[in-house]
Design a protein around this motif. Structure first.
Motif, PDB file in Angstrom:
ATOM      1  N   ASN A   7      49.836   2.895   4.185  1.00 30.66           N
ATOM      2  CA  ASN A   7      50.211   1.368   3.034  1.00 30.66           C
ATOM      3  C   ASN A   7      48.445   0.886   1.869  1.00 30.66           C
ATOM      4  O   ASN A   7      48.170   0.589   1.185  1.00 30.66           O
ATOM      5  N   ALA A   8      47.901   1.230   2.542  1.00 35.33           N
ATOM      6  CA  ALA A   8      46.306   1.239   2.668  1.00 35.33           C
ATOM      7  C   ALA A   8      45.841   1.623   1.524  1.00 35.33           C
ATOM      8  O   ALA A   8      45.342   0.847   0.210  1.00 35.33           O
ATOM      9  N   ARG A   9      46.167   2.565   0.737  1.00 36.69           N
ATOM     10  CA  ARG A   9      46.033   4.460   0.520  1.00 36.69           C
ATOM     11  C   ARG A   9      46.406   3.398  -0.962  1.00 36.69           C
ATOM     12  O   ARG A   9      45.787   3.340  -2.022  1.00 36.69           O
ATOM     13  N   ALA A  11      47.863   0.626  -1.290  1.00 36.88           N
ATOM     14  CA  ALA A  11      47.408  -1.062  -1.980  1.00 36.88           C
ATOM     15  C   ALA A  11      46.045  -1.157  -2.939  1.00 36.88           C
ATOM     16  O   ALA A  11      46.274  -2.054  -3.357  1.00 36.88           O
ATOM     17  N   ILE A  12      44.771  -0.169  -2.482  1.00 39.03           N
ATOM     18  CA  ILE A  12      44.136   0.427  -3.168  1.00 39.03           C
ATOM     19  C   ILE A  12      43.981   0.323  -4.956  1.00 39.03           C
ATOM     20  O   ILE A  12      43.357  -0.025  -5.780  1.00 39.03           O
ATOM     21  N   LEU A  13      44.663   1.985  -4.347  1.00 40.95           N
ATOM     22  CA  LEU A  13      44.905   2.421  -5.869  1.00 40.95           C
ATOM     23  C   LEU A  13      45.662   1.496  -6.514  1.00 40.95           C
ATOM     24  O   LEU A  13      45.179   1.004  -8.049  1.00 40.95           O
ATOM     25  N   ARG A  15      45.593  -2.188  -6.874  1.00 41.28           N
ATOM     26  CA  ARG A  15      44.799  -3.066  -7.043  1.00 41.28           C
ATOM     27  C   ARG A  15      43.863  -2.681  -8.055  1.00 41.28           C
ATOM     28  O   ARG A  15      43.314  -3.198  -9.447  1.00 41.28           O
ATOM     29  N   ILE A  16      43.097  -0.903  -8.228  1.00 49.12           N
ATOM     30  CA  ILE A  16      42.249  -0.349  -8.872  1.00 49.12           C
ATOM     31  C   ILE A  16      43.211  -0.136 -10.143  1.00 49.12           C
ATOM     32  O   ILE A  16      42.093  -0.752 -11.185  1.00 49.12           O
ATOM     33  N   ARG A  17      44.394   0.284 -10.388  1.00 52.26           N
ATOM     34  CA  ARG A  17      45.003   0.095 -11.626  1.00 52.26           C
ATOM     35  C   ARG A  17      45.457  -0.557 -12.298  1.00 52.26           C
ATOM     36  O   ARG A  17      44.828  -1.032 -13.283  1.00 52.26           O
ATOM     37  N   HIS A  19      43.549  -3.742 -12.130  1.00 48.88           N
ATOM     38  CA  HIS A  19      42.412  -4.384 -12.303  1.00 48.88           C
ATOM     39  C   HIS A  19      41.291  -3.843 -13.688  1.00 48.88           C
ATOM     40  O   HIS A  19      41.313  -4.581 -14.518  1.00 48.88           O
ATOM     41  N   LEU A  20      41.699  -2.609 -13.806  1.00 57.55           N
ATOM     42  CA  LEU A  20      41.053  -1.450 -15.211  1.00 57.55           C
ATOM     43  C   LEU A  20      41.783  -2.155 -15.598  1.00 57.55           C
ATOM     44  O   LEU A  20      41.502  -1.528 -16.775  1.00 57.55           O
ATOM     45  N   LYS A  22      43.563  -4.335 -17.081  1.00 57.24           N
ATOM     46  CA  LYS A  22      42.521  -6.069 -17.524  1.00 57.24           C
ATOM     47  C   LYS A  22      41.396  -5.135 -18.407  1.00 57.24           C
ATOM     48  O   LYS A  22      40.603  -5.245 -17.781  1.00 57.24           O
ATOM     49  N   LEU A  24      38.096  -6.447 -19.658  1.00 54.51           N
ATOM     50  CA  LEU A  24      37.195  -6.704 -20.298  1.00 54.51           C
ATOM     51  C   LEU A  24      36.697  -7.824 -20.971  1.00 54.51           C
ATOM     52  O   LEU A  24      36.835  -6.675 -22.412  1.00 54.51           O
TER      53      LEU A  24
ATOM     54  N   TRP B  86      41.638   5.715   4.157  1.00 50.77           N
ATOM     55  CA  TRP B  86      41.637   4.280   3.644  1.00 50.77           C
ATOM     56  C   TRP B  86      41.143   2.664   4.284  1.00 50.77           C
ATOM     57  O   TRP B  86      42.510   2.890   4.754  1.00 50.77           O
ATOM     58  N   GLN B  88      41.420  -1.013   3.600  1.00 47.04           N
ATOM     59  CA  GLN B  88      41.310  -2.490   3.173  1.00 47.04           C
ATOM     60  C   GLN B  88      40.051  -3.609   3.350  1.00 47.04           C
ATOM     61  O   GLN B  88      39.813  -3.924   2.331  1.00 47.04           O
ATOM     62  N   LEU B 302      36.590  -5.296  -9.086  1.00 47.76           N
ATOM     63  CA  LEU B 302      36.261  -5.162 -10.257  1.00 47.76           C
ATOM     64  C   LEU B 302      37.053  -5.948 -11.630  1.00 47.76           C
ATOM     65  O   LEU B 302      37.089  -5.268 -12.297  1.00 47.76           O
ATOM     66  N   ARG B 307      31.838  -6.939 -12.518  1.00 47.37           N
ATOM     67  CA  ARG B 307      32.741  -5.307 -12.692  1.00 47.37           C
ATOM     68  C   ARG B 307      31.504  -4.431 -12.550  1.00 47.37           C
ATOM     69  O   ARG B 307      31.302  -3.114 -11.580  1.00 47.37           O
TER      70      ARG B 307
END
Lengths: 251, 482
Positions: A7-9, A11-13, A15-17, A19-20, A22, A24, B86, B88, B302, B307
């Motif tokens: 889940n953590a992995r 969730a983190i990935l 969020r990165i995708r 947010h990236l 978006k 800027l 990982w 969080q 990010l 960022r």
């Protein structure tokens, strides 16, 4: 635990995708200008790599030595051994040390030497007891003697890949380390060494060729008490490098 | 278990630091030395600014492909026989690490300097689990013995005198030790060597994680990183997820930017590139290697205009260059990261609620941006955080009215001129040498308790300009010169 981890992995990935993804406002971030500026100083004209290595090592508190041949290299080493009253040494064998007959020179000088054989050595793993013995020997030694795979002229750095016969901690545990290096092993700078390292350590396309690539530059140092430079905090306080000229290796 | 929220407000912490003369002296010596060494080291390069651009480009490219880089890193570490976890947030990170140690019945852990473990408050978590954790970086160990936190990212114990260090060491060894610095260092070597040899596990940070080979790069001068990754049977490395770099080709530029900017070294004494645990036939190295990849608010950063704060390689050059850091030191910032980057990262990672004052700890002079090896625009982000704080707080009606009135006045010449004259007259009784100290006016006094205010000129600029124009000889007209 396993589910939490997945889940953590994820969730983190995620969020990165998100947010990236978006975009800027481009005007906010100053874009990097592509640059191919070198990550090293240009060598002063007329200087040799060996001279530059020696100057750089001296600057960081190490002790460089130049030897024209094997006999001179042995003489320098034995002088150091006498000066520092070395009784026990650990020797990480290497073709150069073998060629220069370092072991017999040390033994003749009455130093108790534990040699760790270079290369593949005996097949199979070392037992826990064997490893504990090697560690105890390195901890009790007054000196570690080794060669290096490369030396970097700009910074006075030794490049030491851990392998069978080259333990990670052996050059760091004793209070002194002497390395013997051929002048032909000196490269100008780290940046130029990377392609060579990649070729040497990634040869057959499988995993990286060493479990630990170690760059060592001069003695162990700290300035953590009142900004006063002090050497030998965890590693050796004395770091000597004997550069051996390439011609007449056997005299 | 996270890094504790400071109990006293920033202003109070800053005042305390300002009153500490010894701290002032230590900070001045340390930062001056760092600045001079940094400049020397960069001046050796043929194109230092070009290299900084290169460093920035690498960081920008990495962060833009962060997910791919992390996935590649994960599979490379696993292919080398390492384990990847990982986390969080700090709670997850501490649970993972404490869990790993408990499963292995570890009682003694050696730590090699890691800001990420400060950030997650790992030492408290280990203490709660009855696991002894010993910091092995000399400065970190001193700070740990004193029960404090690092005050400088590169020199954690910069605020301690040798007498204070001697006192701490005396308690440790149970005999008088004197104040000779090399002798104190020897004591630390002996004490910590025992710990290294007895430790069940090592915990380290990561300076760079090379995705293509799964290599963890540890940069130290003392050699503690080398011993930590060689001797104990378990090595747990903790990295903020932004520490990844794509390839070995990216290492030379970032590594030399880091060391030149931090201490002015071309490279540090020990750069240790760990690619997996001990392999069969090797005499040392850990049996197990674990990598903890920590988010803890970074992915949130990010998303927005902050960022580029994730480009940071933790060299501390911005702190050394900062006139505010020079006066207040690291502790006044109250978080893990100090200096200008701390004034940006701490509110972002730990919340504006407790650290909203930090973005104001800057004169916006731009020295930090000039010093940054990857050219992070810190002043821009400090301003943006200030603006965000104002928006979040929604200032009171009177303040909004006041500023609307001010905007109206400054855009109407007659009102503006009247105001400028009135200002000069009203300020006259309080002005001394062009400055006003504490003003006994209710609203304005809140400004002047913290800083002096420049007194308005007795005669406004536009009045003086008009006079100069009248007195000046008119320039020859174009017709005459022809």
């Amino acid at each position: 635990m396993a589910t939490t981890q997945t889940n953590a992995r994820e969730a983190i990935l995620a969020r990165i995708r998100a947010h990236l993804g978006k975009r800027l406002d481009e005007s906010v971030l100053e874009p990097a200008h592509p640059s191919d500026a070198p990550a090293y100083a240009l060598p002063a004209p007329g200087t040799t790599p060996a001279a530059r290595f020696a100057a750089a090592l001296e600057k960081v508190g190490g002790h460089p030595h130049r030897a024209q041949n094997g006999a001179e290299a042995r003489r320098i080493l034995l002088n150091l051994v006498a000066e520092r009253k070395v009784q026990r040494a650990i020797l990480l064998d290497a073709p150069l040390l073998h060629d220069l007959e370092i072991l017999s020179a040390l033994q003749q000088a009455g130093v108790e030497v534990l040699t760790i054989a270079a290369g593949d050595g005996p097949a199979g793993d070392l037992s826990a007891a064997e490893r504990a013995n090697l560690r105890a020997a390195a901890t009790a030694a007054d000196l570690c003697i080794s060669s290096a795979d490369y030396a970097i002229a700009e910074s006075g750095t030794l490049v030491l890949p851990a392998r069978r016969g080259f333990p990670r901690a052996a050059p760091v545990l004793p209070p002194a380390h002497v390395a013997l290096v051929r002048e032909s092993q000196i490269v100008p700078h780290l940046e130029g060494l990377i392609p060579q390292l990649k070729a040497a350590l990634k040869g057959n396309g499988s995993r990286w060729g060493t479990s630990c690539l170690m760059f060592t530059t001069g003695p162990s140092r700290t300035a953590d008490i009142e900004q006063t430079l002090t050497i030998g905090v965890h590693g050796p306080g004395d770091m000597d490098v004997i550069l051996v000229a390439d011609q007449n290796p056997e005299d | 278990m996270s890094h504790p929220i400071p109990l006293v407000p920033f202003e109070e912490r800053a005042h305390k630091a300002l009153a500490d003369e010894r701290l002032q002296q230590a900070l001045k010596v340390a930062t001056t030395k760092f600045i001079v060494h940094r400049q020397e080291a960069l001046s050796l390069l043929p194109d230092a600014d070009g290299l900084r651009q290169r460093g920035r480009a690498i960081r920008e490219r990495t962060i833009a492909h962060l997910d791919e880089c992390l996935i590649q890193l994960e599979s490379a570490v696993q292919a080398n026989g390492g384990h990847v976890h990982w986390a969080q947030d700090e709670v997850e990170a501490c649970r993972i690490i404490v869990g790993l140690l408990q499963e292995r019945q570890a009682r003694l852990v050696v730590k090699s300097k890691s800001m990420a473990t400060e950030e997650i408050g790992l030492n408290h978590a280990l203490q709660a689990a009855a696991i002894e954790a010993v910091e092995t970086d000399l400065g970190e160990w001193i700070v740990q013995l004193a029960g404090e936190t690092p005050s400088h990212i590169v020199a954690p114990a910069v605020h301690k005198t040798k007498e204070q260090v001697a006192e701490l060491f005396e308690k440790q060894v149970g005999r008088p030790v004197g104040t000779d610095i090399p002798a104190l260092t020897k004591i630390a070597r002996a004490q910590l060597r025992e710990k290294f040899l007895a430790a069940d596990a090592a915990i380290s940070g990561v300076n760079f994680a090379i995705a293509e080979t799964g290599t963890l790069v540890l940069v130290t001068n003392e050699g503690n990183g080398r011993l930590a990754s060689s001797l104990p049977r378990t090595h747990i490395a903790v990295m903020g997820l932004e520490k990844v770099i794509p390839t070995w080709d990216d290492l030379p530029a970032l590594l030399t930017l880091l060391t030149r900017s931090a201490t002015g070294q071309i490279i540090t004494s020990y750069v240790t590139c760990v690619t997996g645990p001990r392999r069969p036939g090797e005499a040392d190295g850990p049996e197990e290697l674990h990598l903890v990849i920590l988010d803890n608010g970074r992915t949130r950063i990010l998303e927005n205009e902050y960022r580029e704060s994730l480009y940071c390689i933790r060299c501390g050059a911005c702190a050394n260059a900062c006139p505010v850091y020079l006066k207040i030191g690291g502790h006044a910032y109250g978080g893990v990261y100090s200096g200008p980057i701390g004034a940006v990262l701490t509110p972002l990672l730990q919340g504006m609620e407790h650290f909203g004052a930090l973005p104001h700890a800057s004169s916006l002079c731009g020295a930090c941006k000039d010093a940054c090896p990857v050219r992070i625009d810190l002043p821009r982000m400090l301003l943006a955080l200030r603006a965000q704080e104002v928006e979040d707080k929604r200032p009171p009606v009177w303040e909004r009215l006041l500023f609307r009135l001010y905007a109206w006045g400054t855009s109407h010449p007659v009102i503006y001129r009247l105001g400028a004259r009135l200002g000069g007259l009203l300020a006259w009784p309080f002005a001394r040498n062009g400055w006003m100290g504490r003003l006994p006016v209710p609203i304005v006094s809140r400004w002047t308790t913290k800083r002096d205010f420049p007194a308005p000129a007795a005669r406004p600029f536009h009045a003086r300009w008009a006079e100069i124009e009248r007195e000046a000889v008119p320039p020859p007209s174009k017709d005459e010169s022809r």
